[in-house]
Design an enzyme around this catalytic site. Structure first.
Site, PDB file in Angstrom:
ATOM      1  CG  HIS A   1     -19.318  28.684  25.080  1.00 40.07           C
ATOM      2  ND1 HIS A   1     -20.294  29.470  26.168  1.00 40.07           N
ATOM      3  CD2 HIS A   1     -19.224  29.666  24.041  1.00 40.07           C
ATOM      4  CE1 HIS A   1     -20.500  30.655  25.846  1.00 40.07           C
ATOM      5  NE2 HIS A   1     -19.695  30.867  24.815  1.00 40.07           N
TER       6      HIS A   1
ATOM      7  CD  GLU B   1      -0.932   9.418   8.546  1.00 42.89           C
ATOM      8  OE1 GLU B   1      -0.676  10.149   7.663  1.00 42.89           O
ATOM      9  OE2 GLU B   1      -1.697   8.679   8.655  1.00 42.89           O
TER      10      GLU B   1
ATOM     11  CE  LYS C   1      -3.165   1.504   5.635  1.00 38.71           C
ATOM     12  NZ  LYS C   1      -1.997   1.806   4.637  1.00 38.71           N
TER      13      LYS C   1
HETATM   14  O1  PA5 Z   1      -0.454  11.001   4.519  1.00 34.92           O
HETATM   15  C1  PA5 Z   1      -0.489   9.762   4.333  1.00 34.92           C
HETATM   16  O2  PA5 Z   1       0.422   9.432   3.202  1.00 34.92           O
HETATM   17  C2  PA5 Z   1      -1.541   8.950   4.263  1.00 34.92           C
HETATM   18  O3  PA5 Z   1      -2.440   9.845   5.262  1.00 34.92           O
HETATM   19  C3  PA5 Z   1      -2.371   8.625   3.035  1.00 34.92           C
HETATM   20  O4  PA5 Z   1      -2.689  10.017   2.431  1.00 34.92           O
HETATM   21  C4  PA5 Z   1      -3.722   7.822   3.234  1.00 34.92           C
HETATM   22  O5  PA5 Z   1      -3.072   6.719   4.226  1.00 34.92           O
HETATM   23  C5  PA5 Z   1      -4.025   7.382   2.128  1.00 34.92           C
HETATM   24  O6  PA5 Z   1      -3.090   6.574   1.368  1.00 34.92           O
HETATM   25  P1  PA5 Z   1      -3.386   6.427  -0.011  1.00 34.92           P
HETATM   26  O7  PA5 Z   1      -3.325   7.700  -1.027  1.00 34.92           O
HETATM   27  O8  PA5 Z   1      -2.191   5.557  -0.594  1.00 34.92           O
HETATM   28  O9  PA5 Z   1      -4.892   5.511  -0.294  1.00 34.92           O
END
Ligand code: PA5
Length: 460
Positions: free
Chosen positions: A335, A314, A450
């Site tokens: 394996h 990410e 989303k």
């Molecule tokens: O690293 C990030 O920002 C994302 O992975 C969020 O943690 C994830 O999308 C969840 O978001 P939120 O905490 O706003 O629900």
């Protein structure tokens, strides 16, 4: 052995398919400049509240958290953030047989990694005495899985239970839907106790914040300003669930603070963060090695590997750059994946994560009179010895095939070691992003699904 995590690059200094010490030395100046940007410039910009547009979002505050939380605890004890986390965890423990942690992505992957590394294997299966009186811990709100949700609701049916719900934005659909479903069940099971049995961790002013106030929640924790989801494991996001599990959260933070100290003060050649980033960056630039296999040598580290998968993917999977992370657990995946690592495309670096320590008695191989499986030749040897032989054998085979290997050695699977591991890889991800010339914070690409999903469902 020193308690500090060590990074060993000898498996990268390969004539043909690796990198050279000269290349590393040439990169050192840029590595140290990226370190200073992370530890000095970014922190100063955040403190001044004056982040230039090209640096936004800037979620670099995670770097300061360990020392800040520890200092604050030392001065203000029960009144500090850590003191409040410990008090709340104690209250949850005393009134619950089970805790459901609702959250997705960075809002739950760290606490799951902590549970797997620091708690007994099969933690939830043990009777309460063996869990030290701590509640079982379940993770939900991290998918839209009907059957898993139903099964957990049934499991909780006759237990005393509580919810810790974590969402920085307060509006993530998976978590919000799970909260609605689990809250209804909680209210049925424990009428009028939601104020103490629901503990939210969220940003200020979002929908979850609003709901928590309406419900009169006794404790509401904040995801600190300037800390992004996947960089939040050492804030209340990871620390409250960890404290509920009985993990020593002060030690987690001490481990992270020790890593900060080394990061700040050591030159590139002795700096675990910069050694690691230097090697993976050079391998990518010079050898086009863009698959990063985090090869963990203990089941306890599997979720810590998956936590890094998310952090790397990410943070750096942007503008058509960034390595692809893969977690392998050994010897299990010898394996399933080792064939490809050994003979497949030359686009992978193997990053071993190891520890020599075990927490329970050594299992040794017993002698058997008839020896039908011919294992008497191993009689008296222990399981850790066999694991060590598998590790050394795998590394030797990879090196002989000219496959680059990096070793990350942790002292143990305890909270101090895990704190170092988390901080090391968060810092490494930021430094790597700076070298690639991209912003490691934010995740603009996640919005597309989303938006489409909301259109399909016809909601705002
Ligand atoms: O690293 C990030 O920002 C994302 O992975 C969020 O943690 C994830 O999308 C969840 O978001 P939120 O905490 O706003 O629900």
């Amino acid at each position: 052995m020193s308690r500090l995590l060590r990074v060993e690059l000898s498996g990268c200094w390969l004539d043909k398919y690796g990198i050279t010490r000269e290349q590393f030395a040439d990169l050192s100046e840029r590595l140290e400049a990226a370190r200073d940007e992370t530890a000095l410039t970014d922190v100063a910009l955040l403190a001044a509240g004056d982040v230039p547009p090209e640096k936004q979002p800037l979620d670099g505050h995670f770097y300061l958290l360990p020392e800040q939380l520890l200092n604050d605890y030392q001065v203000s004890r029960a009144e500090s953030e850590l003191g409040k986390i410990l008090t709340t965890a104690k209250a949850i423990q005393s009134q619950s047989d089970a805790v459901v942690v609702l959250g997705i992505g960075g809002s739950y992957m760290g606490s799951r990694a902590i549970m797997e590394a620091c708690c007994e294997p099969f933690f939830n299966e043990w009777p309460v005495e063996q869990r030290g009186g701590r509640p079982r811990v379940y993770f939900e709100g991290n998918s839209l899985d009907n059957d898993a949700t139903q099964a957990l609701l049934s499991l909780l049916n006759d237990q005393r239970w509580s919810i810790v719900v974590i969402s920085k934005s307060g509006g993530t659909l998976e978590t919000a839907v799970a909260l609605r479903v689990f809250l209804e069940a909680l209210q049925e099971r424990h009428p009028d106790e939601q104020a103490s049995r629901l503990v939210p961790i969220t940003g200020q002013g979002g929908k979850l914040d609003e709901l928590s106030r309406q419900l009169g929640c006794e404790s509401i924790f904040r995801v600190p300003e300037g800390v992004g989801g996947r960089f939040s494991v050492l804030s209340s996001v990871g620390l409250l669930p960890a404290a509920c599990m009985g993990v020593d959260i002060v030690e987690l933070l001490r481990g992270a603070a020790a890593m900060n100290e080394t990061f700040r003060t050591s030159p590139a050649v002795d700096n675990p963060v910069l050694q690691y980033v230097g090697a993976v960056h050079l391998l990518e630039q010079h050898q086009k090695i863009d698959i990063r296999v985090l090869s963990v040598w203990s089941k306890a580290f599997e979720s810590a590997g998956l936590w890094y998968d998310q952090l790397l993917a990410e943070s750096l999977g942007k503008v058509e750059l960034g390595a692809t992370p893969v977690t392998a657990v050994n010897t299990r995946d010898l394996h399933s994946r080792a064939q490809q690592h050994q003979e497949g495309r030359r686009n992978k670096v193997i990053v071993n994560v190891t520890t020599d320590s075990i927490r329970t008695d050594r299992i040794t191989i017993p002698t058997q009179e008839t020896d039908p499986d011919e294992l008497n030749q191993l009689a008296g040897k222990s399981m850790p010895e066999l694991l060590q032989a598998a590790f050394q054998g795998t590394n030797k085979a990879l090196r002989e095939a000219g496959r680059p290997v990096i070793d990350i050695q942790l002292e143990s699977t305890d909270a101090f070691s895990l704190g170092q591991y988390f901080q090391m890889l968060m810092l490494a991800t930021v430094v790597e992003g700076r070298l690639l010339g991209l912003n490691p914070y934010g995740q603009p690409g996640v919005e597309a699904y989303k938006t489409n999903m909301k259109t399909i469902l016809g909601i705002e």
